[in-house]
Enzyme design. Structure first.
Site, short mmCIF file in Angstrom:
data_model
loop_
_atom_site.label_atom_id
_atom_site.label_comp_id
_atom_site.label_asym_id
_atom_site.label_seq_id
_atom_site.Cartn_x
_atom_site.Cartn_y
_atom_site.Cartn_z
N ASN A 34 4.42 11.34 1.57
CA ASN A 34 5.37 10.26 1.31
C ASN A 34 6.76 10.78 0.95
O ASN A 34 7.62 10.02 0.50
CB ASN A 34 4.87 9.40 0.15
CG ASN A 34 3.60 8.66 0.50
OD1 ASN A 34 3.48 8.14 1.60
ND2 ASN A 34 2.65 8.63 -0.42
N HIS A 121 -1.23 -4.04 -0.61
CA HIS A 121 -1.82 -2.80 -1.12
C HIS A 121 -2.91 -3.08 -2.16
O HIS A 121 -2.86 -4.06 -2.90
CB HIS A 121 -0.71 -1.96 -1.76
CG HIS A 121 -1.12 -0.58 -2.12
ND1 HIS A 121 -1.45 -0.22 -3.40
CD2 HIS A 121 -1.26 0.53 -1.36
CE1 HIS A 121 -1.76 1.06 -3.42
NE2 HIS A 121 -1.65 1.55 -2.20
N GLU A 162 4.57 -6.87 0.39
CA GLU A 162 5.28 -5.59 0.41
C GLU A 162 6.50 -5.78 1.29
O GLU A 162 6.51 -6.65 2.16
CB GLU A 162 4.38 -4.50 1.02
CG GLU A 162 3.20 -4.16 0.16
CD GLU A 162 2.18 -3.23 0.83
OE1 GLU A 162 2.57 -2.38 1.64
OE2 GLU A 162 0.99 -3.38 0.53
N SER A 166 2.35 -0.41 3.92
CA SER A 166 1.95 1.00 3.85
C SER A 166 1.05 1.43 5.00
O SER A 166 1.09 2.58 5.40
CB SER A 166 1.27 1.28 2.52
OG SER A 166 0.17 0.42 2.34
N ASP A 191 6.85 -5.74 -3.41
CA ASP A 191 6.55 -4.33 -3.65
C ASP A 191 7.39 -3.51 -2.67
O ASP A 191 7.18 -3.56 -1.45
CB ASP A 191 5.04 -4.11 -3.42
CG ASP A 191 4.62 -2.65 -3.58
OD1 ASP A 191 5.48 -1.75 -3.47
OD2 ASP A 191 3.42 -2.42 -3.79
N HIS A 194 7.52 1.59 -0.19
CA HIS A 194 7.86 2.42 0.98
C HIS A 194 9.28 2.18 1.48
O HIS A 194 9.70 2.81 2.45
CB HIS A 194 6.84 2.19 2.09
CG HIS A 194 5.48 2.67 1.71
ND1 HIS A 194 5.11 3.99 1.82
CD2 HIS A 194 4.43 2.02 1.14
CE1 HIS A 194 3.87 4.12 1.37
NE2 HIS A 194 3.44 2.94 0.94
N LYS A 225 7.00 8.03 -3.72
CA LYS A 225 7.26 8.17 -2.28
C LYS A 225 8.59 8.92 -2.13
O LYS A 225 8.68 10.06 -2.52
CB LYS A 225 7.29 6.80 -1.59
CG LYS A 225 6.25 5.81 -2.11
CD LYS A 225 4.86 6.08 -1.64
CE LYS A 225 3.90 5.02 -2.16
NZ LYS A 225 2.54 5.48 -2.33
C1 PLP Z 1 2.68 -0.44 -1.17
C2 PLP Z 1 2.23 0.40 -2.30
N1 PLP Z 1 2.32 -0.09 -3.54
C3 PLP Z 1 1.93 0.62 -4.61
C4 PLP Z 1 1.43 1.89 -4.47
C5 PLP Z 1 0.96 2.64 -5.68
O1 PLP Z 1 1.95 3.48 -6.13
P1 PLP Z 1 1.60 4.82 -6.94
O2 PLP Z 1 1.17 5.82 -5.94
O3 PLP Z 1 2.87 5.14 -7.64
O4 PLP Z 1 0.50 4.47 -7.89
C6 PLP Z 1 1.35 2.46 -3.21
C7 PLP Z 1 0.85 3.86 -3.04
O5 PLP Z 1 0.01 4.19 -2.29
C8 PLP Z 1 1.74 1.70 -2.08
O6 PLP Z 1 1.64 2.19 -0.84
#
Ligand code: PLP
Length: 366
Positions: A34, A121, A162, A166, A191, A194, A225
Protein backbone atom coordinates in the site's frame (compact mmCIF):
# COMPACT_ATOMS: atom_id res chain seq x y z
CA UNK A 1 -3.29 -28.99 25.01
CA UNK A 2 -5.53 -30.59 22.40
CA UNK A 3 -6.57 -28.02 19.80
CA UNK A 4 -7.74 -30.44 17.12
CA UNK A 5 -11.14 -28.74 17.14
CA UNK A 6 -9.46 -26.04 15.00
CA UNK A 7 -8.72 -28.54 12.26
CA UNK A 8 -12.21 -28.74 10.74
CA UNK A 9 -12.21 -25.14 9.52
CA UNK A 10 -8.49 -25.16 8.68
CA UNK A 11 -9.02 -28.26 6.53
CA UNK A 12 -11.92 -26.53 4.78
CA UNK A 13 -9.53 -23.73 3.82
CA UNK A 14 -7.01 -26.28 2.49
CA UNK A 15 -9.73 -27.99 0.44
CA UNK A 16 -10.74 -24.63 -1.09
CA UNK A 17 -7.06 -24.01 -1.97
CA UNK A 18 -7.46 -20.83 0.07
CA UNK A 19 -5.21 -21.53 3.07
CA UNK A 20 -3.58 -18.29 4.18
CA UNK A 21 0.14 -18.14 4.99
CA UNK A 22 2.35 -15.30 6.13
CA UNK A 23 5.05 -14.68 3.52
CA UNK A 24 8.31 -12.81 3.95
CA UNK A 25 9.34 -10.28 1.28
CA UNK A 26 11.86 -11.76 -1.14
CA UNK A 27 13.16 -8.69 -2.94
CA UNK A 28 10.69 -8.95 -5.82
CA UNK A 29 9.26 -5.91 -7.65
CA UNK A 30 6.64 -4.50 -5.29
CA UNK A 31 3.25 -4.69 -6.98
CA UNK A 32 1.23 -5.41 -3.87
CA UNK A 33 2.04 -3.05 -1.00
CA UNK A 34 0.00 0.00 0.00
CA UNK A 35 3.08 2.24 -0.17
CA UNK A 36 1.57 4.07 -3.17
CA UNK A 37 3.94 7.04 -3.17
CA UNK A 38 7.08 5.21 -2.03
CA UNK A 39 7.28 7.01 1.32
CA UNK A 40 8.34 3.79 3.07
CA UNK A 41 10.50 2.35 0.30
CA UNK A 42 12.45 5.58 -0.12
CA UNK A 43 12.67 6.15 3.65
CA UNK A 44 11.33 9.66 3.19
CA UNK A 45 10.15 9.99 6.79
CA UNK A 46 13.52 8.95 8.17
CA UNK A 47 15.26 11.41 5.81
CA UNK A 48 12.89 14.24 6.76
CA UNK A 49 13.42 13.56 10.46
CA UNK A 50 17.21 13.45 9.97
CA UNK A 51 17.14 16.78 8.12
CA UNK A 52 15.58 18.77 10.96
CA UNK A 53 16.51 19.08 14.60
CA UNK A 54 13.80 17.45 16.65
CA UNK A 55 13.34 16.16 20.19
CA UNK A 56 13.84 12.46 20.95
CA UNK A 57 10.37 11.07 20.38
CA UNK A 58 9.16 8.50 22.89
CA UNK A 59 8.40 4.97 21.66
CA UNK A 60 5.96 4.21 24.44
CA UNK A 61 2.82 6.10 25.32
CA UNK A 62 2.09 4.54 28.72
CA UNK A 63 -1.70 4.49 28.55
CA UNK A 64 -4.99 5.32 26.92
CA UNK A 65 -5.46 8.93 25.76
CA UNK A 66 -7.93 9.36 28.63
CA UNK A 67 -5.27 8.39 31.19
CA UNK A 68 -1.49 8.82 30.81
CA UNK A 69 -1.40 8.45 27.01
CA UNK A 70 -2.32 11.98 25.90
CA UNK A 71 0.37 14.51 24.91
CA UNK A 72 0.78 17.80 23.07
CA UNK A 73 2.17 16.36 19.81
CA UNK A 74 -0.87 14.14 19.18
CA UNK A 75 -3.29 17.03 19.80
CA UNK A 76 -1.26 19.40 17.59
CA UNK A 77 -1.15 16.74 14.86
CA UNK A 78 -4.91 16.27 15.02
CA UNK A 79 -5.32 20.00 14.48
CA UNK A 80 -2.80 20.00 11.63
CA UNK A 81 -4.51 17.09 9.87
CA UNK A 82 -7.98 18.55 10.38
CA UNK A 83 -6.71 21.79 8.74
CA UNK A 84 -5.11 19.83 5.86
CA UNK A 85 -8.40 18.03 5.26
CA UNK A 86 -10.53 21.13 5.79
CA UNK A 87 -12.44 19.63 8.74
CA UNK A 88 -13.48 21.21 12.02
CA UNK A 89 -11.78 18.56 14.15
CA UNK A 90 -10.10 15.16 14.13
CA UNK A 91 -9.35 12.31 16.50
CA UNK A 92 -6.42 9.94 15.94
CA UNK A 93 -6.93 6.18 16.31
CA UNK A 94 -4.38 3.35 16.49
CA UNK A 95 -5.44 1.89 13.14
CA UNK A 96 -8.02 2.26 10.41
CA UNK A 97 -9.63 -0.92 11.71
CA UNK A 98 -10.01 0.65 15.18
CA UNK A 99 -11.35 3.90 13.72
CA UNK A 100 -14.05 2.24 11.60
CA UNK A 101 -14.97 -0.32 14.23
CA UNK A 102 -15.24 2.33 16.94
CA UNK A 103 -17.07 4.95 14.90
CA UNK A 104 -19.71 2.63 13.44
CA UNK A 105 -20.31 0.75 16.66
CA UNK A 106 -20.83 3.76 18.91
CA UNK A 107 -22.53 6.48 16.87
CA UNK A 108 -25.66 4.81 15.37
CA UNK A 109 -28.13 3.81 18.11
CA UNK A 110 -30.94 1.26 18.43
CA UNK A 111 -33.77 2.36 16.09
CA UNK A 112 -31.33 4.02 13.66
CA UNK A 113 -30.47 2.73 10.19
CA UNK A 114 -27.05 2.14 8.62
CA UNK A 115 -26.99 1.71 4.85
CA UNK A 116 -23.62 0.59 3.51
CA UNK A 117 -22.09 -0.26 0.15
CA UNK A 118 -21.97 -4.04 -0.28
CA UNK A 119 -18.21 -3.90 -0.92
CA UNK A 120 -17.41 -1.98 2.26
CA UNK A 121 -14.22 -3.04 4.06
CA UNK A 122 -14.35 -5.64 6.86
CA UNK A 123 -13.53 -2.95 9.46
CA UNK A 124 -16.69 -1.00 8.52
CA UNK A 125 -18.80 -4.16 8.45
CA UNK A 126 -17.48 -5.32 11.81
CA UNK A 127 -18.33 -1.92 13.32
CA UNK A 128 -21.82 -2.16 11.84
CA UNK A 129 -22.26 -5.65 13.30
CA UNK A 130 -21.36 -4.34 16.76
CA UNK A 131 -23.90 -1.50 16.52
CA UNK A 132 -27.46 -1.89 17.83
CA UNK A 133 -28.82 -0.06 14.77
CA UNK A 134 -30.46 -1.97 11.92
CA UNK A 135 -28.32 -2.23 8.81
CA UNK A 136 -28.78 -2.93 5.10
CA UNK A 137 -26.28 -3.10 2.28
CA UNK A 138 -26.91 -1.48 -1.10
CA UNK A 139 -25.54 -2.90 -4.35
CA UNK A 140 -22.04 -1.67 -5.07
CA UNK A 141 -22.14 1.95 -6.27
CA UNK A 142 -25.83 1.54 -7.22
CA UNK A 143 -27.68 4.82 -6.60
CA UNK A 144 -31.16 3.39 -7.30
CA UNK A 145 -30.65 0.65 -4.76
CA UNK A 146 -29.29 3.18 -2.24
CA UNK A 147 -32.37 5.37 -2.77
CA UNK A 148 -34.70 2.40 -2.20
CA UNK A 149 -32.94 1.72 1.09
CA UNK A 150 -33.14 5.39 2.06
CA UNK A 151 -36.89 5.46 1.40
CA UNK A 152 -37.41 2.58 3.84
CA UNK A 153 -35.01 3.80 6.53
CA UNK A 154 -36.07 4.83 10.03
CA UNK A 155 -34.43 6.75 12.88
CA UNK A 156 -31.21 8.65 12.27
CA UNK A 157 -29.82 7.40 8.96
CA UNK A 158 -26.15 6.76 8.17
CA UNK A 159 -24.79 6.02 4.70
CA UNK A 160 -21.38 4.36 4.63
CA UNK A 161 -19.03 4.01 1.67
CA UNK A 162 -15.36 3.91 0.76
CA UNK A 163 -14.18 6.60 -1.64
CA UNK A 164 -11.74 4.21 -3.37
CA UNK A 165 -12.70 0.56 -2.99
CA UNK A 166 -9.92 -1.63 -1.67
CA UNK A 167 -10.72 -4.80 -3.62
CA UNK A 168 -12.05 -3.27 -6.88
CA UNK A 169 -10.02 -0.05 -7.11
CA UNK A 170 -13.00 1.94 -8.40
CA UNK A 171 -14.39 5.12 -6.85
CA UNK A 172 -17.79 5.79 -5.30
CA UNK A 173 -20.09 8.28 -7.10
CA UNK A 174 -19.71 10.51 -4.05
CA UNK A 175 -21.42 13.66 -5.34
CA UNK A 176 -24.57 11.73 -6.23
CA UNK A 177 -24.44 9.78 -2.94
CA UNK A 178 -24.07 13.03 -1.03
CA UNK A 179 -27.05 14.54 -2.92
CA UNK A 180 -29.19 11.55 -1.93
CA UNK A 181 -28.02 11.86 1.68
CA UNK A 182 -29.05 15.49 1.66
CA UNK A 183 -32.45 14.66 0.13
CA UNK A 184 -33.18 12.00 2.79
CA UNK A 185 -31.48 13.73 5.72
CA UNK A 186 -28.87 10.96 6.00
CA UNK A 187 -25.41 11.25 7.54
CA UNK A 188 -22.61 10.38 5.14
CA UNK A 189 -19.53 8.49 6.40
CA UNK A 190 -16.65 8.06 3.93
CA UNK A 191 -13.63 5.81 4.37
CA UNK A 192 -10.78 7.49 2.45
CA UNK A 193 -8.13 4.82 3.22
CA UNK A 194 -7.02 4.29 -0.37
CA UNK A 195 -7.55 7.87 -1.54
CA UNK A 196 -5.37 9.50 1.12
CA UNK A 197 -2.19 10.93 -0.41
CA UNK A 198 -3.16 9.76 -3.89
CA UNK A 199 -6.40 11.52 -4.88
CA UNK A 200 -6.69 15.32 -4.94
CA UNK A 201 -4.25 18.09 -5.72
CA UNK A 202 -2.18 17.51 -2.57
CA UNK A 203 -3.47 14.04 -1.77
CA UNK A 204 -6.33 15.30 0.39
CA UNK A 205 -8.72 12.57 -0.79
CA UNK A 206 -11.81 12.30 -2.99
CA UNK A 207 -14.14 14.19 -0.66
CA UNK A 208 -12.08 17.36 -0.93
CA UNK A 209 -11.42 16.88 -4.63
CA UNK A 210 -15.21 17.00 -5.08
CA UNK A 211 -15.61 19.74 -2.46
CA UNK A 212 -17.93 17.61 -0.33
CA UNK A 213 -16.24 18.12 3.03
CA UNK A 214 -19.18 19.99 4.58
CA UNK A 215 -21.61 17.35 3.24
CA UNK A 216 -19.90 14.57 5.24
CA UNK A 217 -20.78 13.64 8.79
CA UNK A 218 -17.45 11.83 9.18
CA UNK A 219 -14.40 10.91 7.12
CA UNK A 220 -11.80 8.29 7.98
CA UNK A 221 -8.23 8.68 6.67
CA UNK A 222 -5.91 5.80 7.44
CA UNK A 223 -2.13 6.10 7.77
CA UNK A 224 -1.14 2.58 6.74
CA UNK A 225 -1.40 3.16 2.97
CA UNK A 226 0.18 6.14 1.15
CA UNK A 227 1.01 7.86 4.45
CA UNK A 228 3.47 5.02 5.05
CA UNK A 229 2.82 4.82 8.80
CA UNK A 230 0.19 3.31 11.04
CA UNK A 231 -3.03 4.67 12.56
CA UNK A 232 -5.99 6.71 11.32
CA UNK A 233 -7.94 9.88 11.93
CA UNK A 234 -11.70 10.39 12.12
CA UNK A 235 -12.61 13.87 10.85
CA UNK A 236 -15.85 15.67 11.65
CA UNK A 237 -17.24 18.28 13.99
CA UNK A 238 -15.83 19.18 17.41
CA UNK A 239 -19.03 17.62 18.78
CA UNK A 240 -18.32 14.32 17.03
CA UNK A 241 -14.77 14.38 18.45
CA UNK A 242 -16.15 14.90 21.98
CA UNK A 243 -18.67 12.11 21.44
CA UNK A 244 -15.96 9.65 20.36
CA UNK A 245 -13.75 10.57 23.33
CA UNK A 246 -16.71 9.75 25.59
CA UNK A 247 -18.26 6.71 23.93
CA UNK A 248 -15.91 5.10 21.41
CA UNK A 249 -14.60 1.89 22.97
CA UNK A 250 -11.73 1.26 20.51
CA UNK A 251 -10.46 4.75 21.37
CA UNK A 252 -11.05 4.67 25.13
CA UNK A 253 -9.87 1.16 25.95
CA UNK A 254 -6.60 1.04 24.03
CA UNK A 255 -3.09 2.39 24.61
CA UNK A 256 -2.51 5.43 22.42
CA UNK A 257 0.03 5.64 19.59
CA UNK A 258 3.44 6.75 20.87
CA UNK A 259 5.02 10.10 20.01
CA UNK A 260 7.42 8.47 17.51
CA UNK A 261 4.48 7.17 15.44
CA UNK A 262 2.66 10.48 15.50
CA UNK A 263 5.82 12.39 14.53
CA UNK A 264 6.15 10.08 11.51
CA UNK A 265 2.53 10.67 10.47
CA UNK A 266 3.11 14.42 10.71
CA UNK A 267 6.20 14.14 8.52
CA UNK A 268 4.33 12.20 5.83
CA UNK A 269 1.60 14.85 5.73
CA UNK A 270 4.28 17.53 5.37
CA UNK A 271 5.62 15.62 2.35
CA UNK A 272 2.26 15.19 0.55
CA UNK A 273 1.93 18.67 -1.02
CA UNK A 274 5.31 18.30 -2.77
CA UNK A 275 4.65 14.86 -4.22
CA UNK A 276 2.96 15.99 -7.44
CA UNK A 277 5.60 14.33 -9.61
CA UNK A 278 5.00 11.01 -7.86
CA UNK A 279 1.21 11.36 -8.28
CA UNK A 280 1.62 12.26 -11.98
CA UNK A 281 3.92 9.28 -12.67
CA UNK A 282 1.51 6.98 -10.86
CA UNK A 283 -1.35 8.28 -13.00
CA UNK A 284 0.72 7.57 -16.11
CA UNK A 285 1.26 3.95 -15.03
CA UNK A 286 -2.45 3.60 -14.28
CA UNK A 287 -3.38 4.76 -17.83
CA UNK A 288 -0.82 2.38 -19.38
CA UNK A 289 -2.28 -0.55 -17.48
CA UNK A 290 -5.89 0.43 -18.16
CA UNK A 291 -5.25 0.72 -21.90
CA UNK A 292 -3.54 -2.68 -22.21
CA UNK A 293 -5.43 -5.51 -23.88
CA UNK A 294 -5.52 -8.87 -22.06
CA UNK A 295 -7.55 -12.04 -22.30
CA UNK A 296 -9.13 -11.59 -18.84
CA UNK A 297 -11.66 -9.06 -17.57
CA UNK A 298 -9.89 -5.98 -16.23
CA UNK A 299 -11.91 -3.71 -13.93
CA UNK A 300 -12.13 0.00 -14.78
CA UNK A 301 -10.01 1.81 -12.21
CA UNK A 302 -8.43 5.23 -12.12
CA UNK A 303 -6.51 4.38 -8.95
CA UNK A 304 -3.33 2.44 -8.09
CA UNK A 305 -5.46 -0.67 -7.40
CA UNK A 306 -5.77 -2.60 -10.67
CA UNK A 307 -7.87 -5.75 -10.82
CA UNK A 308 -7.70 -8.62 -13.28
CA UNK A 309 -10.46 -11.20 -12.77
CA UNK A 310 -9.26 -14.80 -13.19
CA UNK A 311 -12.09 -17.07 -11.96
CA UNK A 312 -11.21 -19.97 -9.66
CA UNK A 313 -8.71 -20.19 -6.81
CA UNK A 314 -6.54 -22.69 -8.71
CA UNK A 315 -6.44 -20.62 -11.91
CA UNK A 316 -5.67 -17.29 -10.24
CA UNK A 317 -3.00 -18.82 -8.01
CA UNK A 318 -1.34 -20.32 -11.09
CA UNK A 319 -1.12 -16.94 -12.84
CA UNK A 320 0.06 -15.19 -9.66
CA UNK A 321 2.70 -17.94 -9.30
CA UNK A 322 3.96 -17.29 -12.85
CA UNK A 323 4.29 -13.56 -12.10
CA UNK A 324 6.07 -14.33 -8.81
CA UNK A 325 8.50 -16.62 -10.64
CA UNK A 326 9.24 -13.73 -12.99
CA UNK A 327 10.18 -11.63 -9.94
CA UNK A 328 6.95 -9.60 -9.77
CA UNK A 329 5.25 -9.54 -6.38
CA UNK A 330 1.59 -9.75 -7.42
CA UNK A 331 -0.88 -11.40 -5.07
CA UNK A 332 -4.00 -13.41 -5.81
CA UNK A 333 -7.18 -12.56 -3.94
CA UNK A 334 -9.06 -15.78 -3.39
CA UNK A 335 -12.54 -17.01 -2.57
CA UNK A 336 -13.89 -16.57 0.18
CA UNK A 337 -12.29 -13.08 0.44
CA UNK A 338 -14.08 -12.30 -2.87
CA UNK A 339 -17.17 -14.10 -4.25
CA UNK A 340 -16.60 -17.41 -6.03
CA UNK A 341 -15.99 -16.76 -9.74
CA UNK A 342 -14.57 -13.29 -8.98
CA UNK A 343 -11.12 -14.42 -7.82
CA UNK A 344 -8.57 -11.89 -8.98
CA UNK A 345 -5.09 -10.56 -9.26
CA UNK A 346 -4.80 -7.34 -7.28
CA UNK A 347 -1.99 -5.40 -8.90
CA UNK A 348 -0.96 -2.34 -6.95
CA UNK A 349 0.94 0.35 -8.83
CA UNK A 350 3.35 2.71 -7.10
CA UNK A 351 5.14 5.95 -7.90
CA UNK A 352 8.43 4.01 -7.72
CA UNK A 353 7.39 1.40 -10.30
CA UNK A 354 8.84 1.98 -13.75
CA UNK A 355 6.99 1.96 -17.06
CA UNK A 356 9.13 -1.07 -17.99
CA UNK A 357 7.94 -3.02 -14.95
CA UNK A 358 4.31 -2.31 -15.82
CA UNK A 359 4.92 -3.37 -19.45
CA UNK A 360 6.45 -6.61 -18.14
CA UNK A 361 3.31 -7.38 -16.12
CA UNK A 362 1.13 -6.60 -19.13
CA UNK A 363 3.25 -8.86 -21.37
CA UNK A 364 2.99 -11.76 -18.94
CA UNK A 365 -0.79 -11.32 -18.72
CA UNK A 366 -1.37 -11.00 -22.46
C1 PLP B 1 -10.89 0.64 2.99
C2 PLP B 1 -10.11 0.29 4.20
N1 PLP B 1 -10.51 0.80 5.38
C3 PLP B 1 -9.85 0.54 6.52
C4 PLP B 1 -8.74 -0.27 6.52
C5 PLP B 1 -8.06 -0.60 7.81
O1 PLP B 1 -6.99 0.25 8.00
P1 PLP B 1 -5.73 -0.19 8.89
O2 PLP B 1 -4.90 -1.09 8.04
O3 PLP B 1 -5.08 1.09 9.25
O4 PLP B 1 -6.28 -0.91 10.09
C6 PLP B 1 -8.27 -0.80 5.32
C7 PLP B 1 -7.04 -1.64 5.30
O5 PLP B 1 -6.95 -2.69 4.79
C8 PLP B 1 -8.98 -0.52 4.13
O6 PLP B 1 -8.59 -1.05 2.95
Amino acid sequence: MNDNFLLKKLNERQEQNAFRRLLLPEGKTDLCSNDYLGIVRNQLIEKQLDAVAHPVYRHGSTGSRLLAGNYALVEETEKMLAAFHDAEAGLIFNSGYDANLGLLSCVPQRGDTIIYDYLSHASLRDGIRLSFAQSFSFKHNDLDDLEKRLQAATGTIFVVTESVFSMDGDMAPLTAISDLCQQYGAHLIVDEAHATGVVGEKGEGLVQQLNLQTACFARVHTFGKAVGCHGAIVLGSEQLRNYLINFCRSFIYSTSLPEASVAAIRCAYELFPDMNEERAHLQQLISTFQQAAMPWEKLVSDTPIQIVIIPGNDAVKKVAGALQTAGLDVRAILYPTVPSGKERLRIVLHAFNTGQQVEEVIKLLS
